[in-house]
Design a protein around this motif. Structure first.
Motif, PDB file in Angstrom:
ATOM      1  N   UNK A 350      40.643  29.157  37.715  1.00  0.00           N
ATOM      2  CA  UNK A 350      41.157  27.811  37.937  1.00  0.00           C
ATOM      3  C   UNK A 350      41.336  27.047  36.621  1.00  0.00           C
ATOM      4  N   UNK A 351      40.345  27.142  35.726  1.00  0.00           N
ATOM      5  CA  UNK A 351      40.427  26.424  34.452  1.00  0.00           C
ATOM      6  C   UNK A 351      41.582  26.932  33.599  1.00  0.00           C
ATOM      7  N   UNK A 352      41.849  28.224  33.671  1.00  0.00           N
ATOM      8  CA  UNK A 352      42.981  28.792  32.948  1.00  0.00           C
ATOM      9  C   UNK A 352      44.302  28.231  33.477  1.00  0.00           C
ATOM     10  N   UNK A 353      44.362  28.062  34.805  1.00  0.00           N
ATOM     11  CA  UNK A 353      45.561  27.484  35.423  1.00  0.00           C
ATOM     12  C   UNK A 353      45.758  26.046  34.965  1.00  0.00           C
ATOM     13  N   UNK A 354      44.666  25.284  34.934  1.00  0.00           N
ATOM     14  CA  UNK A 354      44.748  23.898  34.463  1.00  0.00           C
ATOM     15  C   UNK A 354      45.215  23.825  33.012  1.00  0.00           C
ATOM     16  N   UNK A 355      44.672  24.737  32.183  1.00  0.00           N
ATOM     17  CA  UNK A 355      45.039  24.742  30.767  1.00  0.00           C
ATOM     18  C   UNK A 355      46.521  25.077  30.609  1.00  0.00           C
TER      19      UNK A 355
END
Length: 609
Positions: A350-355
């Motif tokens: 999820x954090x990779x998607x946000x980044x």
């Protein structure tokens, strides 16, 4: 490049202690402020034979003097450095000089609490934190949109206390069902308090719990045949479901996270900060930083996050597209705020998607800025040609625009806005309170503001164009003031509105012998002038509204026996607004000069009545 400063002699007096240092050029301007754990080691590093970038070489070559301030600890040095950068705005402290704080939503501590937007710095303004605060939001738009959602679902009041206390019937929001109208007691205190608690749960990321509670209440109302209440709860549930459906980035249990991405193109760098609070994406904000390619992204990020979080609360997690040069300053801020923060430079899931989304936002913003800058330069080129202004580069074009605004002849304000370096410069805007004129006399107001503005100017500091919002009358006034001050009247141009006040029909008037000209609706030069004029108009109106609101607060507080103009001014200067006075304790009100305990008690009772 080498510095003209004799560092060898100065170095003997530098202590091995924490503190800040200021670099000063030959004209006495502070060009850089830095902090150090060891002042001697840090300052000495700037005078080595090899420096890390061309920008730093240029800065060192301009150093004519150095001032140092020793502090008790490195944390104190960090805080002092941040404050000095924001107040002095040194040329080579290129990062994040915007001193605006993020907006928060506040639920006040009244019998019928008010929901409204406030701007504060949680680290600095801790004494003003009476009430519940939610945020921060990236901008006012995001905060206003959240208020609209809360009005639709929970029907909380947003009106000023001065309005709330003096209403005899519901306002428009109450009539259209977006406020429960507590001003006329259309809702009991107990029911309103329940709405406040549910709104707080929603803002704390517990929307599913609120939804479950509303469904249960609707079922109870339906079973007891209270169909009117059941229908109201049904509408609330529908609105809340719609909000949850739109909130695509809501994830229960996610820690408060800031996503920071850096994109660089054409000598410009964009830093995008995405804010995740209570599992909800509440928006993002872009920061444009103009540095050369030689400035490393790692050191750029370290400087940015240091200044950014010095006056903002740290999140639980920071996700970054690049590593920082060091983690020392983040550790210091964590210690200062007593908050442990987790750093992630290679996120997954999820954090990779946000980044990835943050990086894409940075690219879009940077491309848009570059395109708009090219368009602005095209308009500047036309303006220089049309008006015969001579500057070596587009960035040197310096325009000041003046406008007058008042409220039915009273509370007259004059605005001065600045266009320089190919864009508006809000930090250099000024508002002038116009006094001692006949109400509504715009000519006298214009003369007063121009005299006050330029009486201390030297010719070398003058703008390339002094733009007046007005026709021949205002231009003639400006001409008289310039002649009186010995200034060049060729700099003056007035812009008068055309028929129907339509953009494109304006006429430019000059103080010298040049004939008036109409540039036409398709003129790029006119688009630039109209843009600057409109900004001056907006700023002037905003000033009048704020001044009128302040005067109204003064008149209200003067209803207290024993409070005159002087004491009301002191109270508003100390607290800022009637709203803040209503949140103050008796002891806090007594801290204002001239306010005794008995008078403080009267004020306390009045603002809560």
């Amino acid at each position: 490049m080498t510095s003209c400063f004799n560092f060898g002699a100065f170095s003997k007096s530098i202590p091995h202690l924490p503190g800040i240092y200021k670099y000063i050029d030959v004209e006495g301007n502070i060009i850089y402020v830095g902090k150090a754990r060891d002042l001697k080691k840090r300052i000495s590093s700037y005078f080595n034979k090899t420096l890390p970038s061309i920008r730093i070489e240029k800065m060192v070559s301009k150093i004519a003097d150095i001032e140092i301030i020793v502090t008790k600890s490195e944390i104190e040095a960090l805080i002092l450095e941040n404050n000095l950068i924001k107040s002095l705005k040194p040329k080579y402290n290129i990062l994040f000089r915007d001193d605006k704080s993020y907006p928060y939503l506040k639920i006040s501590l009244h019998e019928y609490p008010r929901l409204h937007i406030v701007r504060l710095k949680p680290i600095v303004d801790s004494k003003k934190l009476e009430g519940q605060y939610f945020g921060p939001f990236p901008d006012s738009y995001g905060a206003r949109e959240t208020i609209k959602i809360l009005q639709k679902i929970f029907r909380l009041r947003t009106c000023e206390d001065s309005v709330f206390l003096h209403r005899s019937r519901p306002c428009l929001l109450g009539q259209i069902g977006k406020c429960s109208a507590p001003c006329t007691r259309n809702i009991s205190f107990e029911d309103y308090d329940k709405n406040i608690k549910e709104a707080s749960l929603f803002l704390n990321g517990k929307a599913t719990a609120v939804l479950s509670d509303l469904k249960q209440k609707m079922q109870i109302a339906s079973d007891s045949m209270n169909f009117e209440l059941a229908a109201t709860l049904r509408d609330q549930i529908t609105a809340l479901k719609s909000v949850l459906h739109k909130q695509a980035m809501e994830h229960i249990g996610v820690k408060d996270t800031d996503i920071i991405s850096v994109v660089r193109e054409s000598g410009k760098t964009c830093i995008n900060v995405v804010m995740i609070r209570n599992g909800r994406h509440i928006g993002d904000k872009n920061f444009l930083i103009e540095v050369g390619e030689e400035e490393g992204i790692d050191s750029l990020l370290e400087s940015f996050v240091t200044q950014y979080y010095s006056v903002r609360a740290l999140p639980d997690v920071i996700v970054s597209s690049h590593r920082f040069s060091t983690l020392d300053n983040i550790d210091l801020i964590s210690c200062q705020q007593s908050k442990k923060v987790s750093l992630s430079f290679k996120p997954r899931g999820l954090k990779s998607s946000w980044l990835g989304q943050s990086i894409e936002n940075s690219k879009i913003f940077l491309a848009k800025h570059i395109d708009s800058q090219y368009l602005r330069k095209f308009r500047i080129k036309n303006l220089l040609y049309e008006l015969g202004i001579c500057v070596e580069t587009y960035e040197q074009l310096y325009i000041e625009c003046f406008d007058i605004s008042h409220y039915s002849g009273e509370s007259t304000n004059a605005s001065c806005v600045v266009f320089n370096k190919c864009e508006m410069q809000p930090s250099r805007y000024k508002l002038y309170n116009i006094e001692n004129i006949i109400p509504g006399d715009d000519y006298a107001a214009m003369g007063q503001v121009l005299y006050r503005r330029f009486s201390k100017f030297e010719n070398r500091d003058m703008p390339n164009l002094v733009l007046i919002d007005g026709g021949p009358g205002q231009v003639e006034i400006a001409k008289k003031i310039f002649i009186q001050l010995g200034l060049d009247i060729k700099l003056i141009a007035g812009i008068s509105k055309g028929e129907g006040r339509k953009v494109g029909l304006e006429t430019l008037h000059f103080a010298d012998k040049r004939p008036a000209i109409s540039l036409g609706a398709n003129s790029p030069a006119l688009m630039l002038i109209a843009y600057i004029r409109d900004e001056a108009h907006r700023f002037a109106i905003e000033g009048v509204r704020n001044r009128v609101a302040k005067l109204r607060n003064m008149s209200l507080i003067m209803n207290v026996d024993g409070i005159g103009k002087k004491k009301s001014q002191a109270l508003l200067k100390h607290f800022g607004s009637l709203q803040d006075i209503s949140c103050a304790t008796i002891e806090e009100i007594m801290s204002v000069d001239g306010i005794s305990r008995s008078l403080a008690e009267k004020i306390y009772d009045f603002v809560r009545s």
